[in-house]
Design a protein around this motif. Structure first.
Motif, mmCIF file in Angstrom:
data_model
loop_
_atom_site.group_PDB
_atom_site.id
_atom_site.type_symbol
_atom_site.label_atom_id
_atom_site.label_comp_id
_atom_site.label_asym_id
_atom_site.label_seq_id
_atom_site.Cartn_x
_atom_site.Cartn_y
_atom_site.Cartn_z
ATOM 1 N N ILE A 151 0.838 -1.205 0.000
ATOM 2 C CA ILE A 151 0.000 0.000 0.000
ATOM 3 C C ILE A 151 0.869 1.249 0.000
ATOM 4 O O ILE A 151 0.604 2.220 -0.732
ATOM 5 C CB ILE A 151 -0.938 -0.020 1.224
ATOM 6 C CG1 ILE A 151 -1.938 -1.178 1.102
ATOM 7 C CG2 ILE A 151 -1.667 1.307 1.361
ATOM 8 C CD1 ILE A 151 -2.758 -1.419 2.355
ATOM 9 N N ARG A 152 1.921 1.236 0.797
ATOM 10 C CA ARG A 152 2.814 2.398 0.889
ATOM 11 C C ARG A 152 3.485 2.689 -0.448
ATOM 12 O O ARG A 152 3.659 3.845 -0.841
ATOM 13 C CB ARG A 152 3.860 2.147 1.975
ATOM 14 C CG ARG A 152 4.736 3.351 2.269
ATOM 15 C CD ARG A 152 5.621 3.133 3.478
ATOM 16 N NE ARG A 152 6.616 2.106 3.283
ATOM 17 C CZ ARG A 152 6.601 0.911 3.865
ATOM 18 N NH1 ARG A 152 5.608 0.583 4.679
ATOM 19 N NH2 ARG A 152 7.549 0.025 3.644
ATOM 20 N N GLU A 153 3.865 1.644 -1.163
ATOM 21 C CA GLU A 153 4.546 1.808 -2.450
ATOM 22 C C GLU A 153 3.574 1.832 -3.627
ATOM 23 O O GLU A 153 4.007 1.971 -4.772
ATOM 24 C CB GLU A 153 5.555 0.669 -2.653
ATOM 25 C CG GLU A 153 6.672 0.626 -1.624
ATOM 26 C CD GLU A 153 7.573 1.845 -1.706
ATOM 27 O OE1 GLU A 153 7.840 2.296 -2.847
ATOM 28 O OE2 GLU A 153 8.015 2.319 -0.645
ATOM 29 N N ASP A 154 2.266 1.652 -3.343
ATOM 30 C CA ASP A 154 1.236 1.597 -4.385
ATOM 31 C C ASP A 154 1.584 0.544 -5.449
ATOM 32 O O ASP A 154 1.453 0.769 -6.662
ATOM 33 C CB ASP A 154 1.058 2.976 -5.053
ATOM 34 C CG ASP A 154 -0.213 3.021 -5.904
ATOM 35 O OD1 ASP A 154 -1.160 2.257 -5.614
ATOM 36 O OD2 ASP A 154 -0.245 3.798 -6.879
ATOM 37 N N ASN A 155 2.025 -0.613 -4.968
ATOM 38 C CA ASN A 155 2.391 -1.726 -5.854
ATOM 39 C C ASN A 155 1.173 -2.649 -5.965
ATOM 40 O O ASN A 155 0.971 -3.555 -5.156
ATOM 41 C CB ASN A 155 3.595 -2.473 -5.264
ATOM 42 C CG ASN A 155 4.149 -3.512 -6.208
ATOM 43 O OD1 ASN A 155 3.429 -4.070 -7.037
ATOM 44 N ND2 ASN A 155 5.444 -3.789 -6.089
ATOM 45 N N LYS A 156 0.336 -2.412 -6.973
ATOM 46 C CA LYS A 156 -0.938 -3.114 -7.085
ATOM 47 C C LYS A 156 -0.776 -4.627 -7.271
ATOM 48 O O LYS A 156 -1.520 -5.405 -6.639
ATOM 49 C CB LYS A 156 -1.760 -2.512 -8.226
ATOM 50 C CG LYS A 156 -2.174 -1.064 -7.978
ATOM 51 C CD LYS A 156 -3.073 -0.554 -9.086
ATOM 52 C CE LYS A 156 -3.368 0.933 -8.906
ATOM 53 N NZ LYS A 156 -4.046 1.214 -7.618
ATOM 54 N N PRO A 157 0.140 -5.121 -8.125
ATOM 55 C CA PRO A 157 0.285 -6.575 -8.242
ATOM 56 C C PRO A 157 0.665 -7.224 -6.907
ATOM 57 O O PRO A 157 0.180 -8.314 -6.580
ATOM 58 C CB PRO A 157 1.405 -6.746 -9.279
ATOM 59 C CG PRO A 157 1.383 -5.484 -10.068
ATOM 60 C CD PRO A 157 1.002 -4.414 -9.102
ATOM 61 N N PHE A 158 1.507 -6.551 -6.154
ATOM 62 C CA PHE A 158 1.927 -7.093 -4.863
ATOM 63 C C PHE A 158 0.759 -7.091 -3.877
ATOM 64 O O PHE A 158 0.532 -8.069 -3.153
ATOM 65 C CB PHE A 158 3.094 -6.274 -4.309
ATOM 66 C CG PHE A 158 3.753 -6.870 -3.105
ATOM 67 C CD1 PHE A 158 4.543 -7.992 -3.212
ATOM 68 C CD2 PHE A 158 3.566 -6.318 -1.844
ATOM 69 C CE1 PHE A 158 5.150 -8.557 -2.102
ATOM 70 C CE2 PHE A 158 4.164 -6.871 -0.732
ATOM 71 C CZ PHE A 158 4.958 -7.988 -0.858
ATOM 72 N N ILE A 159 -0.025 -6.003 -3.849
ATOM 73 C CA ILE A 159 -1.195 -5.931 -2.965
ATOM 74 C C ILE A 159 -2.168 -7.055 -3.309
ATOM 75 O O ILE A 159 -2.720 -7.722 -2.428
ATOM 76 C CB ILE A 159 -1.890 -4.562 -3.105
ATOM 77 C CG1 ILE A 159 -0.965 -3.436 -2.638
ATOM 78 C CG2 ILE A 159 -3.188 -4.522 -2.308
ATOM 79 C CD1 ILE A 159 -1.507 -2.035 -2.906
ATOM 80 N N CYS A 160 -2.366 -7.283 -4.606
ATOM 81 C CA CYS A 160 -3.280 -8.330 -5.064
ATOM 82 C C CYS A 160 -2.848 -9.696 -4.539
ATOM 83 O O CYS A 160 -3.660 -10.468 -4.012
ATOM 84 C CB CYS A 160 -3.329 -8.331 -6.592
ATOM 85 S SG CYS A 160 -4.421 -9.583 -7.296
ATOM 86 N N ALA A 161 -1.556 -10.002 -4.666
ATOM 87 C CA ALA A 161 -1.046 -11.305 -4.213
ATOM 88 C C ALA A 161 -1.246 -11.485 -2.715
ATOM 89 O O ALA A 161 -1.685 -12.549 -2.246
ATOM 90 C CB ALA A 161 0.429 -11.435 -4.574
ATOM 91 N N VAL A 162 -0.935 -10.452 -1.947
ATOM 92 C CA VAL A 162 -1.047 -10.546 -0.488
ATOM 93 C C VAL A 162 -2.512 -10.705 -0.070
ATOM 94 O O VAL A 162 -2.841 -11.516 0.810
ATOM 95 C CB VAL A 162 -0.424 -9.306 0.185
ATOM 96 C CG1 VAL A 162 -0.628 -9.378 1.699
ATOM 97 C CG2 VAL A 162 1.062 -9.212 -0.146
ATOM 98 N N LEU A 163 -3.417 -9.971 -0.702
ATOM 99 C CA LEU A 163 -4.825 -10.051 -0.337
ATOM 100 C C LEU A 163 -5.407 -11.447 -0.607
ATOM 101 O O LEU A 163 -6.244 -11.930 0.169
ATOM 102 C CB LEU A 163 -5.617 -8.991 -1.105
ATOM 103 C CG LEU A 163 -5.452 -7.550 -0.605
ATOM 104 C CD1 LEU A 163 -6.192 -6.571 -1.522
ATOM 105 C CD2 LEU A 163 -5.936 -7.398 0.839
ATOM 106 N N HIS A 164 -4.996 -12.078 -1.686
ATOM 107 C CA HIS A 164 -5.473 -13.441 -1.955
ATOM 108 C C HIS A 164 -5.057 -14.395 -0.822
ATOM 109 O O HIS A 164 -5.855 -15.243 -0.382
ATOM 110 C CB HIS A 164 -4.928 -13.940 -3.292
ATOM 111 C CG HIS A 164 -5.695 -13.447 -4.475
ATOM 112 N ND1 HIS A 164 -7.036 -13.703 -4.660
ATOM 113 C CD2 HIS A 164 -5.318 -12.697 -5.549
ATOM 114 C CE1 HIS A 164 -7.455 -13.152 -5.794
ATOM 115 N NE2 HIS A 164 -6.416 -12.529 -6.350
ATOM 116 N N GLU A 165 -3.823 -14.251 -0.336
ATOM 117 C CA GLU A 165 -3.372 -15.091 0.784
ATOM 118 C C GLU A 165 -4.166 -14.765 2.055
ATOM 119 O O GLU A 165 -4.555 -15.663 2.812
ATOM 120 C CB GLU A 165 -1.872 -14.876 1.034
ATOM 121 C CG GLU A 165 -0.964 -15.441 -0.037
ATOM 122 C CD GLU A 165 -0.904 -16.958 -0.034
ATOM 123 O OE1 GLU A 165 -1.316 -17.573 0.969
ATOM 124 O OE2 GLU A 165 -0.453 -17.531 -1.040
#
Length: 448
Positions: free
Chosen positions: A194-208
């Motif tokens: 969220i801090r880096e606004d890295n959407k692919p990374f946020i997506c991966a973490v939210l699925h977990e």
């Protein structure tokens, strides 16, 4: 024989491969491989090529390209290049599903890294080890490797790498059923994304996090994580999984019909995973109070899980494969060492034999030179003697010398022409006998 231009380009690309991989790749693409000769230069070029492709996220190398490089560096003491080369070959073998060989290469790279200061590569090696352990269902080993890798990247201040490893650790902790620690790790990774606004990374973490919330029956957390996809506009992949989690959340709210409709929608998507959908149906029917259907889908889900477990159990255990490969590698090294020792012994024996022959030849030559010198000195003395006597006597004595020396010369010819043979003694004996008999019957020679 390598072209100076080619090796200068290799050095130029090596200097910038970490800081500017795109430019390094452009340089490598202009190098004519035919201009590079010698095993080391070719291995170094292949290493550079594999690194530039890897850092540009291009997977085009096969083990046919990296294996000669690996075989060259495996017994090399150039530890910097060795560690990098074995890591690159491990990446290729991992992509091809050869987990055991990839792990052996990583362990060998780790040995070289003990000799040099390359913290980033240490982190990459341990992260790859963690990935392989995870695929081999050795989750405790994977967690240990991820932790060590994160320490390396933390020390270098590489936040993205550290956050990625925190995410990996969260997923591994879920497999180990350590849900509390898993949630802490995943939330920490989410905050970074969220801090880096890295959407692919946020997506991966939210699925977990969605999976974790269902495992813990924490539907409030599940609702928050589903809303986070809209908040950060990051549903870039995993559409089917997202809809399955939405269906479970609706079932918890008592809207079973809507939940099943949404689950049907999830099944129609290209990225649908039957394991997710079967488990979701079990949860939906359980929440809706339909015990019979819940038991049915629970049984189906268990059969799928059992099938997966049997598939894993039927595969060779990763640690056993790694041990066997390392034993094979150690045996090959011992064989090379024995061959090297044997060749060394043979070389020493041959060298001693040649030295002995040379010493014998030199001594014999010196002895011959000494004998020749004595012979020349005798001739000189005889000549001096001839010069000191009257002319008539000198003439008579000269004829005697020439006559006697002709016989002596003939005997010498016989000796040296047949030196070392069994016939020598008999030939000389026969010649001496003839000479003595001739002198004995020649009264004129006797008077002389």
């Amino acid at each position: 024989c390598s072209s100076r231009t080619a090796m200068r380009q290799v050095a130029q690309a090596e200097a910038i491969v970490e800081s500017n991989p795109q430019e390094a790749l452009a340089i490598v693409e202009h190098i004519d491989r035919n201009d590079i000769c010698g095993k080391h230069n070719r291995a170094r070029y292949t290493l550079l090529l594999s690194e530039t492709l890897y850092l540009n996220y291009i997977d085009t190398l096969s083990d046919a390209t990296t294996r000669p490089m690996m075989e060259y560096y495996l017994d090399s003491d150039i530890h910097d290049e060795r560690a990098r080369a074995l890591y690159q070959h491990a990446v290729v073998m991992h992509q091809q599903g050869e987990l055991a060989e990839a792990m052996v290469m990583l362990l060998e790279a780790e040995t070289s890294l003990q000799q040099i200061d390359n913290t980033k590569l240490k982190g990459l090696v341990h992260r790859s080890k963690g990935d392989i352990y995870n695929e081999g269902c050795l989750f405790a080993n994977a967690l240990e490797s991820y932790r060590y890798a994160r320490e390396c990247f933390d020390g270098l201040g590489l936040e993205y790498h550290s956050a990625s490893l925190t995410y990996d650790m969260g997923g591994t902790l879920i497999q180990l059923r350590n849900f509390e620690s898993a949630e802490e790790a995943l939330l920490e990774a989410l905050n970074y994304g969220i801090r880096e606004d890295n959407k692919p990374f946020i997506c991966a973490v939210l699925h977990e996090l969605l999976d974790l919330s269902i495992y813990e029956d924490d539907y409030e957390a599940c609702r928050r994580h589903l809303e986070a996809f809209d908040t950060y506009d990051c549903l870039l992949y995993g559409q089917s999984h997202y809809h399955a989690m939405c269906a479970i959340n609706h079932s918890h709210s008592g809207d079973t019909e809507r939940a099943l409709a949404m689950l049907d929608q999830a099944e129609s998507m290209e990225d649908s995973e039957w394991a997710d959908l079967e488990y979701a149906r079990y949860i939906i029917y359980r929440n809706g109070g339909n015990t019979a259907e819940a038991l049915y889908w629970n049984e189906v889900s268990k059969h799928a899980q059992d099938g997966l477990m049997l598939e894993v159990l039927e595969q060779p255990v990763l640690n056993l494969q790694v041990d066997m490969l390392r034993q094979s590698l150690d045996s090959a090294r011992r064989e090379k060492e024995l061959t090297k020792e044997r060749n060394t012994v043979i070389f020493i024996v041959i060298a001693l034999a040649i030295a002995t022959i040379i010493i014998y030849a030199v001594r014999r030559l010196r002895r011959k030179e000494s004998e020749l010198a004595e012979y020349i000195e005798t001739v000189r003395e005889l000549r001096d003697t001839l010069d000191s006597i009257p002319k008539d006597m000198a003439s008579s004595v000269g004829e005697l010398y020439r006559d006697r020396f002709s016989e002596l010369n003939e005997l010498c010819d016989i000796y040296y022409d047949h030196e070392g043979t069994a016939r020598t003694k008999s030939l000389i004996f026969n010649k001496l006998t003839e000479t003595i008999e001739a002198i004995k019957s020649d009264k004129h020679r006797l008077r002389e």
